[in-house]
Each structure stands twice: as C-alpha cells, then as structure tokens.
Scaffold this active site. Structure first.
Site, PDB file in Angstrom:
ATOM      1  N   ALA A  63       0.866  -1.172   0.000  1.00  0.00           N
ATOM      2  CA  ALA A  63       0.000   0.000   0.000  1.00  0.00           C
ATOM      3  C   ALA A  63       0.906   1.226   0.000  1.00  0.00           C
ATOM      4  O   ALA A  63       2.059   1.155   0.428  1.00  0.00           O
ATOM      5  CB  ALA A  63      -0.898  -0.031   1.228  1.00  0.00           C
ATOM      6  N   GLY A 108       0.644  -4.891   1.004  1.00  0.00           N
ATOM      7  CA  GLY A 108      -0.516  -5.000   0.124  1.00  0.00           C
ATOM      8  C   GLY A 108      -0.229  -5.764  -1.163  1.00  0.00           C
ATOM      9  O   GLY A 108      -1.142  -6.317  -1.785  1.00  0.00           O
ATOM     10  N   GLU A 111      -0.482  -9.322  -0.236  1.00  0.00           N
ATOM     11  CA  GLU A 111      -1.915  -9.557  -0.024  1.00  0.00           C
ATOM     12  C   GLU A 111      -2.672  -9.647  -1.349  1.00  0.00           C
ATOM     13  O   GLU A 111      -3.573 -10.467  -1.502  1.00  0.00           O
ATOM     14  CB  GLU A 111      -2.489  -8.447   0.870  1.00  0.00           C
ATOM     15  CG  GLU A 111      -1.972  -8.558   2.305  1.00  0.00           C
ATOM     16  CD  GLU A 111      -2.245  -7.319   3.134  1.00  0.00           C
ATOM     17  OE1 GLU A 111      -1.919  -6.202   2.665  1.00  0.00           O
ATOM     18  OE2 GLU A 111      -2.761  -7.443   4.257  1.00  0.00           O
ATOM     19  N   GLU A 131       4.331  -4.878   7.775  1.00  0.00           N
ATOM     20  CA  GLU A 131       3.509  -3.840   8.423  1.00  0.00           C
ATOM     21  C   GLU A 131       3.862  -3.562   9.865  1.00  0.00           C
ATOM     22  O   GLU A 131       3.833  -2.405  10.306  1.00  0.00           O
ATOM     23  CB  GLU A 131       2.012  -4.202   8.316  1.00  0.00           C
ATOM     24  CG  GLU A 131       1.419  -4.004   6.936  1.00  0.00           C
ATOM     25  CD  GLU A 131       1.584  -5.215   6.027  1.00  0.00           C
ATOM     26  OE1 GLU A 131       2.353  -6.133   6.378  1.00  0.00           O
ATOM     27  OE2 GLU A 131       0.944  -5.238   4.968  1.00  0.00           O
TER      28      GLU A 131
HETATM   29  N1  DAK Z   1       4.569   3.180  -0.871  1.00  0.00           N
HETATM   30  C1  DAK Z   1       4.931   4.333  -1.479  1.00  0.00           C
HETATM   31  N2  DAK Z   1       6.042   4.457  -2.224  1.00  0.00           N
HETATM   32  C2  DAK Z   1       6.841   3.378  -2.332  1.00  0.00           C
HETATM   33  C3  DAK Z   1       6.536   2.148  -1.715  1.00  0.00           C
HETATM   34  C4  DAK Z   1       5.319   2.063  -0.950  1.00  0.00           C
HETATM   35  N3  DAK Z   1       4.905   0.932  -0.370  1.00  0.00           N
HETATM   36  N4  DAK Z   1       7.524   1.272  -2.009  1.00  0.00           N
HETATM   37  C5  DAK Z   1       8.405   1.948  -2.769  1.00  0.00           C
HETATM   38  N5  DAK Z   1       7.993   3.197  -2.960  1.00  0.00           N
HETATM   39  C6  DAK Z   1       8.676   4.253  -3.739  1.00  0.00           C
HETATM   40  C7  DAK Z   1       9.864   4.794  -2.960  1.00  0.00           C
HETATM   41  O1  DAK Z   1       9.449   5.763  -2.027  1.00  0.00           O
HETATM   42  C8  DAK Z   1      10.696   5.387  -4.094  1.00  0.00           C
HETATM   43  O2  DAK Z   1      10.146   6.627  -4.469  1.00  0.00           O
HETATM   44  P1  DAK Z   1      11.088   7.907  -4.790  1.00  0.00           P
HETATM   45  O3  DAK Z   1      11.896   8.117  -3.553  1.00  0.00           O
HETATM   46  O4  DAK Z   1      11.925   7.457  -5.967  1.00  0.00           O
HETATM   47  O5  DAK Z   1      10.115   8.999  -5.103  1.00  0.00           O
HETATM   48  C9  DAK Z   1      10.457   4.434  -5.248  1.00  0.00           C
HETATM   49  O6  DAK Z   1       9.248   3.709  -4.911  1.00  0.00           O
HETATM   50  C10 DAK Z   1      11.559   3.405  -5.385  1.00  0.00           C
HETATM   51  O7  DAK Z   1      11.763   2.785  -4.143  1.00  0.00           O
HETATM   52  P2  DAK Z   1      13.209   2.631  -3.468  1.00  0.00           P
HETATM   53  O8  DAK Z   1      14.114   3.728  -3.886  1.00  0.00           O
HETATM   54  O9  DAK Z   1      12.999   2.425  -1.997  1.00  0.00           O
HETATM   55  O10 DAK Z   1      13.709   1.290  -4.162  1.00  0.00           O
HETATM   56  P3  DAK Z   1      14.708   0.185  -3.582  1.00  0.00           P
HETATM   57  O11 DAK Z   1      14.957  -0.756  -4.698  1.00  0.00           O
HETATM   58  O12 DAK Z   1      15.867   0.833  -2.890  1.00  0.00           O
HETATM   59  O13 DAK Z   1      13.874  -0.579  -2.424  1.00  0.00           O
HETATM   60  C11 DAK Z   1      11.907  -1.703  -1.529  1.00  0.00           C
HETATM   61  C12 DAK Z   1      12.757  -1.335  -2.796  1.00  0.00           C
HETATM   62  C13 DAK Z   1      10.649  -2.386  -2.004  1.00  0.00           C
HETATM   63  C14 DAK Z   1      12.717  -2.671  -0.654  1.00  0.00           C
HETATM   64  C15 DAK Z   1      11.615  -0.410  -0.731  1.00  0.00           C
HETATM   65  O14 DAK Z   1      11.056   0.578  -1.615  1.00  0.00           O
HETATM   66  C16 DAK Z   1      10.629  -0.627   0.375  1.00  0.00           C
HETATM   67  O15 DAK Z   1      10.979  -1.132   1.455  1.00  0.00           O
HETATM   68  N6  DAK Z   1       9.366  -0.244   0.151  1.00  0.00           N
HETATM   69  C17 DAK Z   1       8.320  -0.331   1.135  1.00  0.00           C
HETATM   70  C18 DAK Z   1       7.871  -1.748   1.238  1.00  0.00           C
HETATM   71  C19 DAK Z   1       6.828  -1.911   2.306  1.00  0.00           C
HETATM   72  O16 DAK Z   1       7.067  -1.665   3.495  1.00  0.00           O
HETATM   73  N7  DAK Z   1       5.623  -2.296   1.853  1.00  0.00           N
HETATM   74  C20 DAK Z   1       4.510  -2.488   2.754  1.00  0.00           C
HETATM   75  C21 DAK Z   1       3.702  -1.239   2.765  1.00  0.00           C
HETATM   76  S1  DAK Z   1       2.535  -1.301   4.090  1.00  0.00           S
HETATM   77  C22 DAK Z   1      -4.377  -1.091   6.324  1.00  0.00           C
HETATM   78  C23 DAK Z   1      -4.502  -0.947   4.974  1.00  0.00           C
HETATM   79  C24 DAK Z   1      -3.466  -1.359   4.186  1.00  0.00           C
HETATM   80  C25 DAK Z   1      -2.300  -1.856   4.726  1.00  0.00           C
HETATM   81  C26 DAK Z   1      -2.202  -1.965   6.072  1.00  0.00           C
HETATM   82  C27 DAK Z   1      -3.223  -1.587   6.889  1.00  0.00           C
HETATM   83  N8  DAK Z   1      -5.457  -0.692   7.212  1.00  0.00           N
HETATM   84  C28 DAK Z   1      -6.333   0.314   6.828  1.00  0.00           C
HETATM   85  C29 DAK Z   1      -5.544  -1.360   8.497  1.00  0.00           C
HETATM   86  C30 DAK Z   1      -1.202  -2.212   3.891  1.00  0.00           C
HETATM   87  C31 DAK Z   1       0.031  -1.906   4.298  1.00  0.00           C
HETATM   88  C32 DAK Z   1       1.178  -2.022   3.420  1.00  0.00           C
HETATM   89  O17 DAK Z   1       1.143  -2.532   2.346  1.00  0.00           O
END
Ligand code: DAK
Length: 258
Positions: A63, A108, A111, A131
């Site tokens: 997400a 997400g 998921e 998360e």
């Molecule tokens: N959201 C927004 N932007 C993201 C992103 C994300 N999840 N993942 C990557 N990006 C963006 C980065 O910010 C970056 O943008 P710029 O800085 O270039 O503008 C661009 O994508 C490239 O990412 P990186 O530079 O970080 O690329 P790397 O290859 O170095 O790293 C990575 C890739 C996937 C390891 C890293 O980007 C990363 O850790 N991303 C976050 C992964 C993550 O934590 N995903 C889970 C998100 S939490 C709920 C509803 C929904 C949810 C939960 C609760 N409720 C209402 C209860 C869902 C939650 C989630 O999914």
C-alpha cells in the site's frame, strides 16, 4: 486508466499494475483502477486472468506509505475497507486469477497475490508482510490469507517478524507454486492460463466456487456445496461435449462456455 493496463491474448486477460516509479504501490487511485478493470473484464470471452506488475523490479511494493502516513483513524479504516472489498472481489471473481509475481510483493502486494487463486514468481521476487515494522497490521487480508496458504505457525512467524523472504523460500513454504527466471515468468503464466482456458469454463468456475466457499464451512456443508456445483455442470453443452469426446476417443473438444 493511468496506473492499470489491461490487455488480452486469446482467451487470457492480463491486468498490469503499472506505476513503476513507486514500485507499483497501491494508492487509492490504483485500487479504484484495479476494481474498474476487473469490473470490465468480458467474462464470456475471457477464461483466465493474469495479474502482474509493470517494470522490471516489482509486482506491488505495498500500500502507498506516503498516502497512508497522514491518514486519520477513520481514513485508515476506509482505505483498509476499500482494499479489502476489492481483494474480496478478486478472490471471488468467477474466472481463475493467476498472480505472476515479478519482483517485490510486500504488504498489500503480498496480499494482492494471495487474493489471486494461484501464485507463480520470478527468481527476483520477494514476499513479506512488513507492516508491524511500520506500526500497523496488515490491512488487506494478510493476517487471514497467509495462514490459510502457508499454515498458522509460519504465517505468525512471518507477520510478527516482518521478515521478507526470497522466491526460493516462498516456494519452499508453499506461498508460490513455481519459480522461473524473470524472462520466463510471463510465458509460463500464459502457458498455465491457456491450459486452464482450454478446459470447460463452467466446470472451472464451479470448482473455484466450491473450493472458495467450502473452505470456511464444515466438511458436511462443504461437500454439499461441491454437490451443487457438480450438479450445475450437467446438461450443459460443455459437459455433454467433454464426455462425448472421451467416449468417442476424440482429443479435440469444443467447449463454448454454455
Ligand atoms: N509506498 C509508497 N512508495 C513506495 C513504496 C510504498 N509501499 N515502495 C516503494 N515506494 C517508492 C519509494 O518511495 C521510491 O520513491 P522515490 O523516492 O523514488 O520517489 C520508489 O518507490 C523506489 O523505491 P526505493 O528507492 O525504496 O527502491 P529500492 O529498490 O531501494 O527498495 C523496496 C525497494 C521495495 C525494498 C523499498 O522501496 C521498500 O521497502 N518499500 C516499502 C515496502 C513496504 O514496506 N511495503 C509495505 C507497505 S505497508 C491497512 C490498509 C493497508 C495496509 C495496512 C493496513 N489498514 C487500513 C488497516 C497495507 C500496508 C502495506 O502494504
């Protein structure tokens, strides 16, 4: 559509989440476009759907953290509901859905892949529910679907530890059915989709319904659901065609989804 592309190849529909600058992260607009895309799929002409990510690196990196970071409790709940409703729609979509996971499938993204019926991935894929490291729970069904797929013990370990796993481990624990070199992923996904598409659509859809509905009721009710789905196939063109082909020792079958 800005972030979701839809193409078809024969009887296969391909949904591509295409926001590579943010590694295909799911913001509200992407979620809406995914829903609109599924709503528009021609269920007569298409027999199997593939979901994949645009670009080389990512299926869906989760997400959108930037969008979520400033949400209030109410907005967070609404965002979670929107995602859950759409993922439920994919899970119960009448046609089989294959996730071709071509890179990061985090939060997400993991998921979304789990709302699909079948997951296959590329060697560079990475799965996880990070998360709790962000101070939230998985919000698009992760706490429920991961345990149904890999078992409660492994799901709890992955979710509590927020540890991401690579393709080989995802394969070992049964989260994905197969791992391919990146360039072979889509051809293999197409091959699987075409194999499914060659079978009787009414029967394939009835199997999906029976399996999905049966999993959450007791076994007596579950086999009753199967019996109903089984019965629904009879006196269809495709049941008569499939059985006639066997009896006539014919390889070619003309399934018409009727
Ligand atoms: N959201 C927004 N932007 C993201 C992103 C994300 N999840 N993942 C990557 N990006 C963006 C980065 O910010 C970056 O943008 P710029 O800085 O270039 O503008 C661009 O994508 C490239 O990412 P990186 O530079 O970080 O690329 P790397 O290859 O170095 O790293 C990575 C890739 C996937 C390891 C890293 O980007 C990363 O850790 N991303 C976050 C992964 C993550 O934590 N995903 C889970 C998100 S939490 C709920 C509803 C929904 C949810 C939960 C609760 N409720 C209402 C209860 C869902 C939650 C989630 O999914």
């Amino acid at each position: 559509m800005e972030f979701v592309k839809y193409t078809t190849e024969g009887m296969v529909g391909i949904v591509t989440i295409d926001r590579p600058k943010a590694l295909n992260a799911l913001n509200s607009q992407v979620l809406t476009e995914i829903e609109q895309t599924f709503d528009a799929i021609d269920q007569e002409a298409i027999r199997c759907v593939i979901v994949t990510g645009g670009g080389e690196k990512s299926f869906v990196a989760g997400a959108d953290i930037a969008e979520m970071s400033s949400q209030t409790k109410e907005e967070g709940e609404a965002f979670g509901k929107k995602g859950n409703d759409i993922f439920l729609k994919i899970e119960s979509f009448p046609l089989p859905v294959i996730a071709a996971v071509n890179g990061f499938a985090l939060g997400g993204g993991c998921e979304l892949s789990m709302a699909c019926d079948i997951r296959i991935c590329s060697e560079n894929a990475m799965f996880g529910q990070p998360e709790v490291g962000l101070g939230i729970t998985p919000g698009f069904g992760g706490t429920q679907r991961l345990s149904r797929i890999v078992g409660m013990g492994m799901a709890k370990q992955l979710i509590f530890s927020a540890r991401n796993i690579k393709a080989d481990e995802a394969f070992r624990i049964g989260l994905v059915n197969a791992v391919y070199p990146a360039e072979e992923l889509m051809p293999q996904a197409m091959k699987l989709a075409n194999t499914i598409a060659a079978n009787a659509p009414i029967a394939v859809r009835a199997c999906k319904r029976a399996m999905n509905e049966g999993i959450s009721v007791d076994i007596a009710q579950a086999v009753a659901i199967e019996a109903k789905c089984f019965g629904d196939c009879f006196q269809t063109h495709d049941q008569i065609e499939g059985m006639s082909a066997f009896l006539e020792k014919r390889k070619e079958k003309n399934f018409i989804n009727k």
